[in-house]
Scaffold this motif. Structure first.
Motif, mmCIF file in Angstrom:
data_model
loop_
_atom_site.group_PDB
_atom_site.id
_atom_site.type_symbol
_atom_site.label_atom_id
_atom_site.label_comp_id
_atom_site.label_asym_id
_atom_site.label_seq_id
_atom_site.Cartn_x
_atom_site.Cartn_y
_atom_site.Cartn_z
ATOM 1 N N TYR A 48 60.317 10.394 -14.792
ATOM 2 C CA TYR A 48 61.040 10.217 -14.675
ATOM 3 C C TYR A 48 61.470 10.709 -13.829
ATOM 4 O O TYR A 48 61.775 11.610 -13.389
ATOM 5 N N SER A 49 62.867 10.157 -13.516
ATOM 6 C CA SER A 49 63.575 10.667 -11.865
ATOM 7 C C SER A 49 65.198 9.558 -12.319
ATOM 8 O O SER A 49 65.235 9.086 -12.306
ATOM 9 N N VAL A 50 65.961 10.959 -12.514
ATOM 10 C CA VAL A 50 67.574 10.280 -12.384
ATOM 11 C C VAL A 50 67.969 10.546 -11.221
ATOM 12 O O VAL A 50 69.232 10.378 -10.493
ATOM 13 N N GLY A 51 67.743 10.798 -9.762
ATOM 14 C CA GLY A 51 68.059 10.818 -8.888
ATOM 15 C C GLY A 51 67.063 11.180 -7.412
ATOM 16 O O GLY A 51 66.264 11.853 -8.417
ATOM 17 N N GLU A 52 67.143 10.651 -6.217
ATOM 18 C CA GLU A 52 66.590 11.879 -5.367
ATOM 19 C C GLU A 52 66.838 12.758 -5.776
ATOM 20 O O GLU A 52 67.766 13.800 -5.944
ATOM 21 N N ALA A 56 61.782 14.659 -14.170
ATOM 22 C CA ALA A 56 62.298 15.392 -15.270
ATOM 23 C C ALA A 56 60.555 14.719 -16.061
ATOM 24 O O ALA A 56 59.922 14.106 -15.806
ATOM 25 N N LYS A 57 60.162 15.466 -16.725
ATOM 26 C CA LYS A 57 58.301 15.519 -17.752
ATOM 27 C C LYS A 57 58.742 14.591 -18.667
ATOM 28 O O LYS A 57 59.939 14.394 -19.372
ATOM 29 N N GLY A 58 58.414 13.391 -19.049
ATOM 30 C CA GLY A 58 58.120 12.833 -19.875
ATOM 31 C C GLY A 58 57.551 13.243 -21.302
ATOM 32 O O GLY A 58 57.196 13.972 -21.500
ATOM 33 N N GLU A 59 57.014 11.713 -22.000
ATOM 34 C CA GLU A 59 55.919 11.960 -22.987
ATOM 35 C C GLU A 59 54.625 12.801 -23.219
ATOM 36 O O GLU A 59 54.049 13.232 -23.995
ATOM 37 N N VAL A 60 53.906 12.329 -21.681
ATOM 38 C CA VAL A 60 52.671 12.381 -21.420
ATOM 39 C C VAL A 60 52.220 12.636 -20.196
ATOM 40 O O VAL A 60 52.633 11.844 -19.259
ATOM 41 N N PRO A 61 53.079 14.371 -19.187
ATOM 42 C CA PRO A 61 52.860 14.598 -18.403
ATOM 43 C C PRO A 61 51.985 14.974 -17.757
ATOM 44 O O PRO A 61 51.918 15.147 -16.296
ATOM 45 N N ASP A 62 50.502 15.420 -18.640
ATOM 46 C CA ASP A 62 49.622 16.052 -18.317
ATOM 47 C C ASP A 62 48.898 15.439 -17.430
ATOM 48 O O ASP A 62 48.742 14.392 -17.957
ATOM 49 N N GLY A 63 47.987 16.129 -16.028
ATOM 50 C CA GLY A 63 47.440 15.525 -15.804
ATOM 51 C C GLY A 63 48.152 14.519 -14.086
ATOM 52 O O GLY A 63 47.456 14.457 -13.597
#
Lengths: 109, 112
Positions: A48-52, A56-63
């Motif tokens: 996810y992203s909080v701005g330009e 940031a990583k979430g729960e399943v970011p691998d790959g």
């Protein structure tokens, strides 16, 4: 109003290929999200992203990798696709309520 | 990893029956939302609850937020075929407002 637009809507890849999913929103939202949805598993947050310029990583970011170079766009990349990444991918933008795109169905053979 | 468990996972009922769907977590939510998703589409927001013990009504749908803000329920009165869909709860946890975690989902089928 377009809201949240995802491209492409469908894609078939071979194992090891790379691709990028594009999400574009026209609501001037700061927050944007990428989720994947598999049968019986609800939605799982990838990044996810909080701005330009921020991600940031979430729960399943691998790959997966992401970029937010412009406020209205959030890109999700697969550098080397694997069959386990076969899924429906949803992008959302938010100021409180999440507004979703129609989804991108990805199949990795 | 914070988990949001929904129950039941599947529900098939006759038109006119009542039902309740539950959403539970071991962590405290700063806010919780319920979404409904139809096949081939993204989820759409039904309601947001913020205060412990809060009850909100949306026509035949009643949403309740637990006093401790760790759980929520969705009750549908006199279900109709148009209520068929996937119901998802989504929580923002204290200290991680920007991160929205979804529950496992409840697939509801209302038979005419």
């Amino acid at each position: 109003n377009a809201g949240v637009t995802q491209t492409p809507k469908f894609r078939v890849l071979k194992t090891g290929q790379s691709m990028t999913l594009l999400c574009a929103q026209d609501m001037n939202h700061e927050y944007m999200y990428w989720y994947r949805q598999d049968p019986g598993m609800g939605l799982r947050l990838i990044h996810y992203s909080v701005g330009e310029g921020t991600t940031a990583k979430g729960e399943v970011p691998d790959g997966y990798n992401v970029s937010r170079l412009k406020k209205q766009n959030f890109l999700l990349g697969l550098e080397s696709a694997a069959p386990s990444q076969t899924s429906v991918y949803f992008c959302a933008s938010s100021y409180g309520e999440l507004f979703f795109g129609e989804g991108s169905r990805l199949t990795v053979l | 990893t914070q988990l949001l468990e929904q129950s039941p996972q599947f529900l098939s009922i006759q038109e006119g029956e009542n039902l309740t769907v539950y959403c539970n977590s071991s962590s405290v939510f700063s806010s919780l939302q319920w979404y409904r998703q139809e096949p081939g589409e993204g989820p759409v927001l039904l309601v947001t609850v913020v205060t412990g013990g809060e009850v909100k009504k949306l026509k035949r749908l009643t949403f309740q937020f637990g006093d401790a803000r760790k759980d929520s329920s969705l009750h549908i009165t006199a279900a109709q075929p148009g209520d068929t869909g996937l119901y998802l709860c989504a929580g923002r946890y204290s200290g991680g407002y920007q991160k929205v975690t979804f529950g496992t989902g409840t697939k509801l089928q209302v038979i005419p």
